[in-house]
Motif scaffolding. Structure first.
Motif, short mmCIF file in Angstrom:
data_model
loop_
_atom_site.label_atom_id
_atom_site.label_comp_id
_atom_site.label_asym_id
_atom_site.label_seq_id
_atom_site.Cartn_x
_atom_site.Cartn_y
_atom_site.Cartn_z
N LEU A 47 77.72 127.93 0.11
CA LEU A 47 76.38 127.87 -0.45
C LEU A 47 75.45 128.66 0.47
CD1 LEU A 47 74.81 124.58 -1.82
CD2 LEU A 47 73.47 126.49 -0.99
N GLN A 48 74.85 129.73 -0.06
CA GLN A 48 74.06 130.62 0.77
C GLN A 48 72.56 130.37 0.69
OE1 GLN A 48 75.42 134.81 0.38
NE2 GLN A 48 77.07 133.96 -0.86
N SER A 49 72.04 130.22 -0.53
CA SER A 49 70.60 130.06 -0.68
C SER A 49 70.29 129.54 -2.07
CB SER A 49 69.88 131.39 -0.46
OG SER A 49 70.22 132.33 -1.45
N CYS A 50 69.02 129.23 -2.29
CA CYS A 50 68.54 128.81 -3.61
C CYS A 50 67.25 129.58 -3.92
CB CYS A 50 68.26 127.31 -3.66
SG CYS A 50 69.69 126.25 -3.34
N ALA A 51 66.77 129.43 -5.13
CA ALA A 51 65.49 129.98 -5.54
C ALA A 51 64.96 129.16 -6.69
CB ALA A 51 65.62 131.46 -5.94
N TYR A 52 63.65 129.05 -6.81
CA TYR A 52 63.06 128.30 -7.90
C TYR A 52 63.31 129.00 -9.23
CZ TYR A 52 60.48 126.02 -4.11
OH TYR A 52 60.14 125.35 -2.96
N ALA A 53 63.70 128.23 -10.24
CA ALA A 53 63.94 128.77 -11.57
C ALA A 53 63.02 128.14 -12.61
CB ALA A 53 65.40 128.56 -11.98
N GLY A 54 62.09 127.28 -12.19
CA GLY A 54 61.12 126.69 -13.11
C GLY A 54 61.55 125.34 -13.65
N ASN A 55 60.58 124.46 -13.86
CA ASN A 55 60.81 123.18 -14.53
C ASN A 55 61.85 122.33 -13.84
OD1 ASN A 55 60.19 121.33 -16.57
ND2 ASN A 55 61.90 121.99 -17.83
N GLY A 56 61.83 122.33 -12.49
CA GLY A 56 62.76 121.50 -11.74
C GLY A 56 64.17 122.05 -11.65
N THR A 57 64.37 123.30 -12.04
CA THR A 57 65.69 123.92 -11.93
C THR A 57 65.71 124.87 -10.74
OG1 THR A 57 65.11 125.72 -13.44
CG2 THR A 57 66.13 123.75 -14.39
N LEU A 58 66.91 125.13 -10.24
CA LEU A 58 67.10 126.03 -9.10
C LEU A 58 68.20 127.03 -9.41
CD1 LEU A 58 67.16 123.53 -6.07
CD2 LEU A 58 65.31 125.13 -6.61
N PHE A 59 68.03 128.25 -8.92
CA PHE A 59 69.16 129.15 -8.79
C PHE A 59 69.88 128.79 -7.50
CE2 PHE A 59 66.63 132.06 -11.54
CZ PHE A 59 67.60 132.22 -12.54
N VAL A 60 71.20 128.71 -7.56
CA VAL A 60 72.01 128.44 -6.38
C VAL A 60 72.98 129.60 -6.21
CG1 VAL A 60 73.65 126.88 -5.28
CG2 VAL A 60 71.81 125.95 -6.71
N LEU A 61 72.93 130.23 -5.05
CA LEU A 61 73.81 131.36 -4.77
C LEU A 61 74.97 130.88 -3.91
CD1 LEU A 61 74.39 134.40 -4.93
CD2 LEU A 61 72.98 134.69 -2.87
N ALA A 62 76.18 130.96 -4.45
CA ALA A 62 77.40 130.62 -3.72
C ALA A 62 78.44 131.69 -4.07
CB ALA A 62 77.86 129.21 -4.08
N ASP A 63 79.61 131.30 -4.58
CA ASP A 63 80.56 132.31 -5.03
C ASP A 63 80.06 133.01 -6.29
OD1 ASP A 63 80.84 129.97 -6.56
OD2 ASP A 63 82.90 130.48 -7.10
N LYS A 64 79.19 132.34 -7.04
CA LYS A 64 78.53 132.90 -8.20
C LYS A 64 77.05 132.55 -8.14
CE LYS A 64 82.50 132.56 -11.36
NZ LYS A 64 82.99 132.00 -12.65
N LEU A 65 76.32 133.00 -9.11
CA LEU A 65 74.93 132.60 -9.28
C LEU A 65 74.88 131.48 -10.29
CD1 LEU A 65 71.89 133.12 -8.76
CD2 LEU A 65 71.95 134.70 -10.72
N TYR A 66 74.40 130.31 -9.87
CA TYR A 66 74.36 129.13 -10.73
C TYR A 66 72.91 128.80 -11.08
CZ TYR A 66 79.15 128.31 -9.07
OH TYR A 66 80.48 128.43 -8.76
N LEU A 67 72.70 128.38 -12.32
CA LEU A 67 71.43 127.80 -12.74
C LEU A 67 71.63 126.29 -12.79
CD1 LEU A 67 68.52 128.12 -13.75
CD2 LEU A 67 69.44 128.39 -16.07
N TYR A 68 70.90 125.58 -11.95
CA TYR A 68 71.18 124.17 -11.70
C TYR A 68 69.96 123.32 -12.04
CZ TYR A 68 72.34 119.93 -9.04
OH TYR A 68 72.59 118.63 -8.65
N ASP A 69 70.17 122.27 -12.83
CA ASP A 69 69.12 121.32 -13.20
C ASP A 69 69.15 120.15 -12.23
OD1 ASP A 69 67.26 119.70 -14.36
OD2 ASP A 69 68.33 119.43 -16.25
N THR A 70 68.13 120.04 -11.40
CA THR A 70 68.10 118.96 -10.41
C THR A 70 67.82 117.61 -11.04
OG1 THR A 70 65.72 119.25 -9.94
CG2 THR A 70 67.28 120.56 -8.64
#
Length: 378
Positions: free
Chosen positions: A58-81
Motif C-alpha cells: 500500500l503506497q498512498s491514497c487520495a480523496y475521491a469524493g463522498n467518503g471514498t478514497l483512491f488507494v494505490l497498491a498493486d493496482k489503483l482501487y476506488l474504496y468506499d470507507t
C-alpha cells in the motif's frame, strides 16, 4: 493517546475495522472476491479502512469524493470507507498522482515518463481520455505535481500552471487559451509573476486561484523574489495578486470548500494560509507550536479540518478545526523501527466520519506500510 504498531504488514493476518474509532495495525492481502461494484455510501458518518482488501504494498491514497478514497497498491482501487468495499479497480497509470473528483468521474494527474500527464476516468474507473500535458502546451512545461493540473468540478475544463504561464483547456472543444503569459510580463502594476506553482478552480468554476513567485514593480534594491497567490477569471479578466508578508508558499492543496497553501518546510512558522473557495477571501490558521507544519500539512477532503505531522522518535498528529482554529485531536503513533519516522507520513481526513487514516512507510521500499486510524472532534 498513544498507538504502538506491534506487527508489520508482512505478518499477514486479516482484521477488518468495524469502526474507525478502533485503531490497529492491519495486513495487506490480495483483494477478496465479491467486493466490486458496491454502492457508494451516502451518509459519510462511518468509516472503515481495511488494507486486507488491497494486494501488494500500500503506497498512498487520495480523496475521491463522498467518503471514498483512491488507494494505490498493486493496482489503483476506488474504496468506499463507509461500506468497507472496493467499488472498482484499474491498472495504476502513475507511480504517484493527484486526484480530483468531477461530475461523473475523476481526473488523475502526475509525472509520467514523458512529463506531466492527465487521465480522465468515469465513475467506474474506465479511462475516457489521456492527455500528455507538456505536448499539448507545445514548448511549455508543467513541473508542479501538486496543483500543476486543476480540474473544474463540472469536468469541462482543465487549468495548467506551467513554467511559462497559466492555461485553460476546454475538454469538449479541445481549445487551449493562455490566461497568463510570463514572456509578456504577466502581472499587475505593482507585481510581476515570475513562476507559477499551482492552480485550482474556485467560485463555481468562474475563477482560477493560483500560487507562485513574483517580483516588485519597480524592482526594489536588494529584493529577491517572493511568494504570491492570486486569482483570474476564466475569461482572462480581473487579475488579482497578493504578496503574503513573510510567508513562503510551498504548494496549493485543494479541498471541496477551501484551498490551503502550506509553507516551505524550512520557513514553517506555525501558521497556514487558506482561501475560501466560494468567497475568495484569504485567512490564516495558527497551529499549537511555532515550527509546526514543517513535517507536513494535510487538508481534509471537504476542507473543514487540517492535520499536521510532527516527527521525532515517534509521530504526533494534530488535527485542527479550520473555521474555529481550535485543536480537536492529538494522536501519538509509535513503532520500534525508527525507519518509519525518516519520511513524512501520508494523512487523510474524512470530514463526515471525523476519521484520520495515517500511512507510514508507503514511500519506503524496504519496509511494509503501517496503517493507523483514529477519530477526532466531537
Amino acid at each position: 493517546m498513544k498507538k504502538t504498531f506491534c506487527m508489520p504488514l508482512a505478518l499477514i493476518f486479516t482484521l477488518a475495522l468495524s469502526a474507525c474509532g478502533k485503531t490497529t495495525s492491519v495486513a495487506a492481502v490480495p483483494p477478496s472476491d465479491g467486493q466490486q461494484n458496491q454502492p457508494i455510501s451516502q451518509a459519510g458518518t462511518s468509516c472503515a479502512f481495511d488494507p486486507a482488501l488491497f494486494g501488494g504494498k500500500l503506497q498512498s491514497c487520495a480523496y475521491a469524493g463522498n467518503g471514498t478514497l483512491f488507494v494505490l497498491a498493486d493496482k489503483l482501487y476506488l474504496y468506499d470507507t463507509g461500506t468497507s468495499s472496493v467499488l472498482a479497480a484499474a491498472e495504476a497509470p502513475l507511480r504517484d498522482f493527484e486526484a480530483q473528483a468531477i461530475d461523473g468521474g475523476y481526473v488523475l494527474s502526475g509525472m509520467g515518463d514523458s512529463g506531466m500527464m492527465a487521465y480522465i476516468y468515469d465513475s467506474s474507473l474506465s479511462l475516457n481520455k489521456e492527455i500528455a500535458v507538456n505536448e499539448l502546451l507545445q514548448g511549455d512545461f508543467v513541473v508542479s505535481e501538486t496543483g500543476g493540473v486543476a480540474a473544474s468540478t463540472d469536468g469541462k475544463k482543465l487549468a495548467f500552471a506551467a513554467l511559462g504561464g497559466l492555461y485553460l483547456y476546454d475538454l469538449e472543444s479541445g481549445s487551449l487559451t493562455t490566461l497568463l503569459n510570463m514572456a509578456q510580463n504577466a502581472g499587475t502594476a505593482s507585481i510581476s509573476i515570475s513562476m507559477l506553482n499551482g492552480a485550482a478552480f474556485a467560485q463555481d468554476n468562474s475563477q482560477i486561484v493560483f500560487c507562485g513567485s513574483g517580483n516588485s514593480i519597480p524592482a526594489a534594491d536588494g529584493e529577491e523574489g517572493f511568494s504570491i497567490h492570486g486569482s483570474i477569471a476564466v475569461d482572462g479578466s480581473g487579475l488579482k495578486i497578493t504578496k503574503p508578508s513573510g510567508y513562503e508558499i510551498e504548494e496549493i492543496q485543494s479541498s471541496v470548500s477551501r484551498l490551503f497553501f502550506p509553507q516551505t518546510f524550512t520557513q514553517a512558522d506555525g501558521t497556514l494560509l487558506w482561501v475560501d473557495r466560494a468567497a475568495g477571501s484569504a485567512n490564516t490558521l495558527s497551529f499549537s507550536a511555532s515550527g509546526e507544519g514543517k513535517d507536513g500539512v494535510y487538508g481534509s477532503e471537504q476542507g473543514n479540518y487540517v492535520a499536521t505531522a510532527v516527527l521525532g522518535s515517534d509521530l504526533t498528529v494534530r488535527v485542527y478545526d479550520v473555521a474555529s482554529g481550535g485543536l480537536v485531536a492529538t494522536e501519538v503513533i509509535e513503532n520500534s523501527d525508527p525507519t518509519y519516522f525518516y519520511r513524512i507520513p501520508r494523512i487523510y481526513l474524512l470530514d463526515g466520519a471525523r476519521t484520520a487514516v495515517v500511512l507510514l512507510g508507503g514511500s519506503i521500499g524496504e519496509v511494509d506500510t503501517l496503517v493507523s486510524t483514529f477519530t477526532f472532534g466531537e
